[in-house]
Design an enzyme around this catalytic site. Structure first.
Site, mmCIF file in Angstrom:
data_model
loop_
_atom_site.group_PDB
_atom_site.id
_atom_site.type_symbol
_atom_site.label_atom_id
_atom_site.label_comp_id
_atom_site.label_asym_id
_atom_site.label_seq_id
_atom_site.Cartn_x
_atom_site.Cartn_y
_atom_site.Cartn_z
ATOM 1 C CG LEU A 84 -1.427 -1.248 1.626
ATOM 2 C CD1 LEU A 84 -0.251 -1.165 0.809
ATOM 3 C CD2 LEU A 84 -2.495 -1.299 0.587
ATOM 4 C CG ASN A 125 1.948 -3.418 5.780
ATOM 5 O OD1 ASN A 125 1.809 -2.655 4.913
ATOM 6 N ND2 ASN A 125 1.169 -3.502 6.890
ATOM 7 C CB SER A 179 9.769 -0.594 -0.871
ATOM 8 O OG SER A 179 10.137 0.581 -1.155
ATOM 9 C CE1 TYR A 195 7.540 6.084 4.125
ATOM 10 C CE2 TYR A 195 7.512 6.961 1.977
ATOM 11 C CZ TYR A 195 7.234 6.018 2.861
ATOM 12 O OH TYR A 195 6.142 5.167 2.246
ATOM 13 C CE LYS A 205 8.281 2.277 3.474
ATOM 14 N NZ LYS A 205 8.033 1.002 4.082
ATOM 15 C CB THR A 218 -3.821 3.424 3.643
ATOM 16 O OG1 THR A 218 -2.779 4.095 3.325
ATOM 17 C CG2 THR A 218 -4.003 2.458 2.503
#
Lengths: 279, 279
Positions: free
Chosen positions: A17, A85, A136, A151, A155, A186
């Site tokens: 992103l 990001n 996030s 993870y 976040k 992505t």
């Protein structure tokens, strides 16, 4: 789009992103400072442009982050929009993910963003304006992703400090927005991005199933178009009253609604016990 | 109670931890309890029975945590309920709290808790039973002004607990995250609550909010004994809740957050759902 060229500061810009965002911003005439661990790769991916300032930054180092922010202000005079990001995924049951692996994930996803916020706020406060986007994940809103415990913790942490941040900096005319993307196509789930634990324990079937699904069937088939995701961020940055929580993707939206419904339901189920603890 | 359970409780020298240890010992349960200082813990608990195992533990160290878990198993043969209760609050804006202060809070509230889970899981998996209860906070569900980093640590706990519940379900292990509101413990006293050393004058709203908050010390609406009772009660249930809020204040703050989310879902529904590739 505003006629005044806004100055953006974007971390983790060499892929995903972040890269899409930098390219769209430059095409839109914005000024963009972008960080990555290796600015040569970033320049290769983006090309050269007088509105573009590629920066080699170690986000875990306050000195490195501070240096990048000062260079941005020196070149462009101000910073209007900050996009935290940079980040990566870590899979594994909590027993499998080592202390070191867990801390490494927090290092980038949490402490790196906090370094940026801490170092950029003096400028934004002085301007009495600015907008901080913290990227996030839908996994930072709901933990319904087996095997993503560490993870999700990173976040979720981003969501927590951004909620507080939004009220802390409101008196200075600064906005904060949590971006919670669902699955976007992505490189996030590629083997060079998604970290797997060194110590995998066979008994964790649910974790392995989730790992395999993400590495194989989900990777490459994500419904979200990164170009649309970043266009949404640019659009929100131009609105007068941006949201605190922004979910990106029909999948993220649906899962978020399910989470709210489940928590609502649970709150009601246990209300009597919850409210029985007063003096 | 039909059978003595073995409890492992961190941060037991004060607050909820201490109330739990005392109530459990009174009920004849077997309790291993950790603290940074066992002398304080023994003095606070005031029980020298053989059912009580006080343990000096540095939660940030895997070795220290592991040795305490092995001592517990050696003495009581098993571990039925793990309560990750140790933690402290830290106040200040993100900009005011240093990298060191920030990491210090994560050290106990997140990495210490992860160390316990990582090292106790082999025992719980071998037993094919157990209940892990992580004490978060209502600040782990709704972030508030002046508590950004504390909120981040507690959001992280909520997130990793949600995932853990899915990951260990196949082993017959239950998982609960407890989110208390304000309880009349020592939480708001200087020994439990740290404030940012470098305060920036601009953040007047935080100072006002903190002053109001600290004045609540001694007048919090929640009774810690009732909270401990509620936590003990859910360990007797076949299907305990994943999220348990404690206190009417916590309940109301969670409902407010859910209301805000519902509004934000609607406000950006179209944008959120328009992320897919064109078919």
């Amino acid at each position: 789009m505003s006629t005044q060229q806004k100055v953006w500061f974007v971390t983790g810009a060499s892929k995903g992103l972040g890269l899409s965002l930098v390219k769209q911003l430059l095409n839109g005439g914005y000024k963009v400072a972008a960080t990555t661990r290796n600015a040569t790769d970033l320049t290769k991916a983006v090309g050269t442009n007088q509105n573009f300032l590629p920066l080699t930054v170690d986000l875990a180092s306050e000195a490195s982050v501070s240096d990048a922010i000062e260079k941005t202000v020196a070149k462009f005079g101000r910073i209007d929009v900050v996009v935290n990001n940079a980040g990566y995924g870590q899979i594994g049951g909590l027993e499998e993910v080592s202390d070191q692996e867990a801390r490494a994930n927090f290092e980038v996803n949490v402490f790196g963003s906090l370094n940026v916020i801490r170092m950029v706020l003096p400028h934004l406060r002085e301007q009495r304006s600015g907008h901080i986007f913290n990227v996030s994940s839908i996994g930072g809103f709901t933990g319904m992703f087996p095997g993503f415990g560490v993870y999700c913790a990173t976040k979720f942490a981003v969501q927590g400090f951004t909620e507080s941040l939004s009220v802390e900096v409101k008196p200075f005319g600064i906005h904060a927005t949590i971006v919670s993307p669902g699955y976007f196509r992505t490189n996030f789930l590629e083997s060079d991005s998604l970290s797997v634990p060194k110590n995998q324990i066979e008994a964790y079937q649910a974790v392995r199933d989730s790992q395999t699904a993400h590495q194989n069937s989900i990777n490459g088939n994500q419904p979200g178009d990164p170009e649309k995701g970043v266009a949404a961020i640019i659009k929100i940055a131009e609105t007068e009253n941006p949201p605190l929580h922004l979910f990106l993707g029909a999948d993220a939206y649906a899962v978020a609604q399910q989470k709210v419904a489940a928590v609502s339901n649970e709150l009601e189920t246990w209300k009597e016990l919850t409210t029985s603890t007063g003096f | 109670m039909n059978k003595q359970k073995v409890w492992y409780i961190t941060g037991a020298s004060k607050g909820f931890g201490l109330s739990l240890v005392k109530q459990l010992l009174n009920a004849g349960e077997l309790v291993a309890a950790t603290s940074r200082n066992t002398n304080e813990l023994i003095a606070a608990v005031g029980n020298t029975s053989d059912n009580f195992l006080p343990l000096q533990v540095d939660l940030g160290s895997e070795d220290s945590v592991n040795s305490s878990i092995q001592s517990t198993i050696q003495k009581f043969n098993r571990i039925d309920v793990v309560i990750n209760n140790a933690g402290y609050g830290i106040g200040g804006s993100i900009e005011e709290l240093t990298d060191t202060e920030t990491r210090g809070n994560f050290e106990v509230n997140v990495f210490g808790l992860l160390n316990v889970i990582r090292l106790v899981m082999p025992q719980l998996r071998a037993q094919k039973s157990g209940h892990i209860i992580n004490i978060a906070s209502i600040a782990g569900i709704a972030g508030g002004i002046g508590w950004s980093i504390y909120a981040a640590t507690k959001f992280a706990v909520v997130g990793l607990t949600e995932v853990l519940a899915l990951d260990v379900k196949e082993f017959g292990i239950n998982v609960t995250v407890v989110a208390p509101g304000a309880f009349r413990t020592s939480f708001l006293t200087p020994e439990s609550l740290i404030m940012a050393k470098d305060q920036i004058e601009d953040y007047t709203a935080i100072r006002e909010s903190h002053n109001k908050f600290l004045k609540m010390d001694g007048h919090q609406s929640g009774d810690p004994e009732k909270a401990a009772e509620a936590i003990i009660n859910i360990t007797k249930l076949e299907n305990p809740p994943l999220h348990l809020l404690l206190g009417s204040d916590a309940y109301n703050r969670a409902m407010d957050k859910l209301d805000l989310l519902e509004k934000e879902f609607l406000a950006n529904e179209e944008l959120s759902k328009s992320m897919a590739y064109q078919g």
